[in-house]
Enzyme design. Structure first.
Site, mmCIF file in Angstrom:
data_model
loop_
_atom_site.group_PDB
_atom_site.id
_atom_site.type_symbol
_atom_site.label_atom_id
_atom_site.label_comp_id
_atom_site.label_asym_id
_atom_site.label_seq_id
_atom_site.Cartn_x
_atom_site.Cartn_y
_atom_site.Cartn_z
ATOM 1 N N GLU A 1 20.015 -18.900 29.177
ATOM 2 C CA GLU A 1 20.805 -19.873 29.926
ATOM 3 C C GLU A 1 19.854 -20.709 30.763
ATOM 4 O O GLU A 1 18.914 -20.176 31.334
ATOM 5 C CB GLU A 1 21.809 -19.155 30.832
ATOM 6 N N LYS B 1 31.561 -36.123 19.937
ATOM 7 C CA LYS B 1 31.435 -37.423 19.282
ATOM 8 C C LYS B 1 30.344 -37.410 18.217
ATOM 9 O O LYS B 1 29.341 -36.717 18.348
ATOM 10 C CB LYS B 1 31.135 -38.503 20.324
ATOM 11 N N GLU C 1 22.498 -13.268 23.648
ATOM 12 C CA GLU C 1 23.613 -14.158 23.988
ATOM 13 C C GLU C 1 23.028 -15.494 24.407
ATOM 14 O O GLU C 1 22.208 -15.574 25.322
ATOM 15 C CB GLU C 1 24.496 -13.592 25.104
ATOM 16 N N ASP D 1 28.627 -26.144 21.990
ATOM 17 C CA ASP D 1 28.637 -27.561 21.641
ATOM 18 C C ASP D 1 29.749 -28.408 22.245
ATOM 19 O O ASP D 1 30.704 -28.769 21.573
ATOM 20 C CB ASP D 1 28.643 -27.713 20.117
ATOM 21 N N ASP E 1 15.301 -23.190 27.363
ATOM 22 C CA ASP E 1 15.977 -23.572 26.134
ATOM 23 C C ASP E 1 15.902 -22.436 25.108
ATOM 24 O O ASP E 1 14.811 -21.977 24.763
ATOM 25 C CB ASP E 1 15.300 -24.834 25.591
#
Length: 165
Positions: free
Chosen positions: A89, A142, A64, A138, A116
């Site tokens: 996480e 933009k 996950e 995400d 990461d």
């Protein structure tokens, strides 16, 4: 990441999310200092990570990415004891929340990669994952934020190579 370190990392490998929120409570900090040290995954200096070493009894390996507070991960771990579940996480407060659930529910099939997720993906052997969860990805809507998004063609190709048929 410090600003100095960000300058040396290519834009596509920089991490843009928060790593820490409010100060941790005393109990949460003790879980970070104790339980996380036992559950955290250390990547090998070279070669690939051996998932069977993390979960010797597991029949499946699940991942996950970005588990937030870990509610979904803890529920999946409780409902599927045959699966070894790795949670990625970087948000320390979310990790502390998951560790609270792991301790309260005595979940033995959970490991945490507190960095990461891209680094973990690079270290996993091909065809090693049975399932991958990526909930609410995400928050970069933009166009100018495109490089910050986790979901990109390169990453999806990588996940396809890591997943079993």
């Amino acid at each position: 990441m410090t600003p100095d370190r960000d300058a040396t990392i290519p834009a596509q490998r920089r991490f843009y999310g928060r790593r820490k929120g409010r100060p941790l409570r005393k109990g949460q900090q003790s879980l970070i200092d104790g339980l996380l040290t036992r559950l955290a995954i250390d990547l090998p200096a070279s070669g690939k990570l051996d998932p069977s070493a993390l979960f010797p009894q597991a029949q499946e390996l699940w991942l996950e990415i970005g588990f937030g507070g870990g509610e979904h991960l803890a529920q999946q771990a409780r409902a599927n004891p045959q699966a070894g579940i790795i949670g990625c996480e970087v948000f320390l407060n979310g990790i502390a929340t998951l560790l609270t659930q792991v301790e309260m529910q005595d979940l033995a099939n959970v490991r945490v990669y507190p960095e990461d997720a891209r680094d973990l993906l690079d270290a996993l052997p091909e065809r090693s994952l049975d399932r991958v969860f990526l909930l609410f990805p995400d928050p970069w809507p933009k166009r100018r934020h495109a490089a910050r998004r986790f979901i990109q063609t390169e990453r999806l190709d990588q996940l396809a190579r890591l997943m079993k048929p």
